[in-house]
Design a protein around this motif. Sequence first.
Motif, PDB file in Angstrom:
ATOM      1  N   LEU A 290       0.816  -1.219   0.000  1.00 41.07           N
ATOM      2  CA  LEU A 290       0.000   0.000   0.000  1.00 41.07           C
ATOM      3  C   LEU A 290       0.849   1.270   0.000  1.00 41.07           C
ATOM      4  CD1 LEU A 290      -2.869  -1.011   2.439  1.00 41.07           C
ATOM      5  CD2 LEU A 290      -2.858  -1.025  -0.072  1.00 41.07           C
ATOM      6  N   MET A 291       2.141   1.140   0.212  1.00 39.84           N
ATOM      7  CA  MET A 291       3.027   2.299   0.147  1.00 39.84           C
ATOM      8  C   MET A 291       3.462   2.601  -1.292  1.00 39.84           C
ATOM      9  SD  MET A 291       5.337   1.882   3.558  1.00 39.84           S
ATOM     10  CE  MET A 291       6.031   3.526   3.424  1.00 39.84           C
ATOM     11  N   ALA A 292       3.205   1.700  -2.215  1.00 32.54           N
ATOM     12  CA  ALA A 292       3.557   1.924  -3.623  1.00 32.54           C
ATOM     13  C   ALA A 292       2.602   2.964  -4.196  1.00 32.54           C
ATOM     14  CB  ALA A 292       3.461   0.628  -4.412  1.00 32.54           C
ATOM     15  N   PRO A 293       3.105   4.109  -4.640  1.00 35.78           N
ATOM     16  CA  PRO A 293       2.225   5.182  -5.103  1.00 35.78           C
ATOM     17  C   PRO A 293       1.354   4.797  -6.295  1.00 35.78           C
ATOM     18  CG  PRO A 293       4.550   5.860  -5.202  1.00 35.78           C
ATOM     19  CD  PRO A 293       4.506   4.462  -4.697  1.00 35.78           C
ATOM     20  N   ARG A 294       1.764   3.801  -7.058  1.00 37.03           N
ATOM     21  CA  ARG A 294       1.006   3.428  -8.261  1.00 37.03           C
ATOM     22  C   ARG A 294       0.296   2.088  -8.114  1.00 37.03           C
ATOM     23  NH1 ARG A 294       5.155   4.716 -13.064  1.00 37.03           N
ATOM     24  NH2 ARG A 294       3.363   4.142 -14.327  1.00 37.03           N
ATOM     25  N   LEU A 295       0.115   1.626  -6.895  1.00 38.25           N
ATOM     26  CA  LEU A 295      -0.521   0.327  -6.680  1.00 38.25           C
ATOM     27  C   LEU A 295      -1.896   0.253  -7.330  1.00 38.25           C
ATOM     28  CD1 LEU A 295      -0.485  -2.498  -5.424  1.00 38.25           C
ATOM     29  CD2 LEU A 295      -1.509  -1.481  -3.370  1.00 38.25           C
ATOM     30  N   ALA A 296      -2.708   1.279  -7.173  1.00 34.22           N
ATOM     31  CA  ALA A 296      -4.055   1.264  -7.763  1.00 34.22           C
ATOM     32  C   ALA A 296      -3.972   1.102  -9.277  1.00 34.22           C
ATOM     33  CB  ALA A 296      -4.818   2.534  -7.397  1.00 34.22           C
ATOM     34  N   GLU A 297      -2.981   1.732  -9.897  1.00 30.58           N
ATOM     35  CA  GLU A 297      -2.779   1.615 -11.345  1.00 30.58           C
ATOM     36  C   GLU A 297      -2.405   0.175 -11.718  1.00 30.58           C
ATOM     37  OE1 GLU A 297       0.309   3.497 -14.574  1.00 30.58           O
ATOM     38  OE2 GLU A 297      -0.138   4.657 -12.778  1.00 30.58           O
ATOM     39  N   TYR A 298      -1.534  -0.444 -10.929  1.00 29.02           N
ATOM     40  CA  TYR A 298      -1.122  -1.823 -11.201  1.00 29.02           C
ATOM     41  C   TYR A 298      -2.299  -2.786 -11.053  1.00 29.02           C
ATOM     42  CZ  TYR A 298       3.576   0.109 -10.359  1.00 29.02           C
ATOM     43  OH  TYR A 298       4.716   0.860 -10.390  1.00 29.02           O
ATOM     44  N   VAL A 299      -3.092  -2.588 -10.020  1.00 26.90           N
ATOM     45  CA  VAL A 299      -4.266  -3.433  -9.792  1.00 26.90           C
ATOM     46  C   VAL A 299      -5.266  -3.258 -10.931  1.00 26.90           C
ATOM     47  CG1 VAL A 299      -6.271  -3.814  -8.288  1.00 26.90           C
ATOM     48  CG2 VAL A 299      -3.984  -3.551  -7.292  1.00 26.90           C
ATOM     49  N   ALA A 300      -5.501  -2.014 -11.328  1.00 25.90           N
ATOM     50  CA  ALA A 300      -6.434  -1.753 -12.431  1.00 25.90           C
ATOM     51  C   ALA A 300      -5.955  -2.407 -13.719  1.00 25.90           C
ATOM     52  CB  ALA A 300      -6.610  -0.247 -12.624  1.00 25.90           C
ATOM     53  N   ARG A 301      -4.654  -2.349 -13.980  1.00 26.48           N
ATOM     54  CA  ARG A 301      -4.102  -2.967 -15.187  1.00 26.48           C
ATOM     55  C   ARG A 301      -4.330  -4.476 -15.165  1.00 26.48           C
ATOM     56  NH1 ARG A 301      -3.158  -3.197 -20.441  1.00 26.48           N
ATOM     57  NH2 ARG A 301      -1.243  -4.270 -20.963  1.00 26.48           N
ATOM     58  N   ALA A 302      -4.042  -5.093 -14.048  1.00 26.55           N
ATOM     59  CA  ALA A 302      -4.240  -6.539 -13.936  1.00 26.55           C
ATOM     60  C   ALA A 302      -5.714  -6.892 -14.169  1.00 26.55           C
ATOM     61  CB  ALA A 302      -3.777  -7.029 -12.569  1.00 26.55           C
ATOM     62  N   LYS A 303      -6.607  -6.144 -13.542  1.00 24.96           N
ATOM     63  CA  LYS A 303      -8.035  -6.408 -13.701  1.00 24.96           C
ATOM     64  C   LYS A 303      -8.493  -6.202 -15.135  1.00 24.96           C
ATOM     65  CE  LYS A 303     -10.858  -5.057 -10.540  1.00 24.96           C
ATOM     66  NZ  LYS A 303     -11.589  -4.224  -9.563  1.00 24.96           N
ATOM     67  N   SER A 304      -7.928  -5.195 -15.809  1.00 25.69           N
ATOM     68  CA  SER A 304      -8.319  -4.930 -17.206  1.00 25.69           C
ATOM     69  C   SER A 304      -7.925  -6.084 -18.128  1.00 25.69           C
ATOM     70  CB  SER A 304      -7.700  -3.621 -17.706  1.00 25.69           C
ATOM     71  OG  SER A 304      -6.321  -3.797 -18.016  1.00 25.69           O
TER      72      SER A 304
END
Length: 65
Positions: free
Chosen positions: A27-41
């Motif tokens: 959760l300290m990774a500033p782009r975690l939400a982006e990485y999760v969204a990419r995986a989900k896409s």
Amino acid sequence: MATRRDGAARLARLGGACVHFFGGEPLMAPRLAEYVARAKSLGLVATVDTNGLLLDEAVEKMRGP
């Protein structure tokens, strides 16, 4: 970011089903939400292993304005 995107796309092409983010505190990774969204896409299930200290803040960030 390109390497992570390529890795997720390759995993999906090879029939992978899940990406698990862990180690340290993801959760300290500033782009975690982006990485999760990419995986989900790509149709992958994305999971995050956290100690929970930053969970409330992370959920608010992912919800957006």
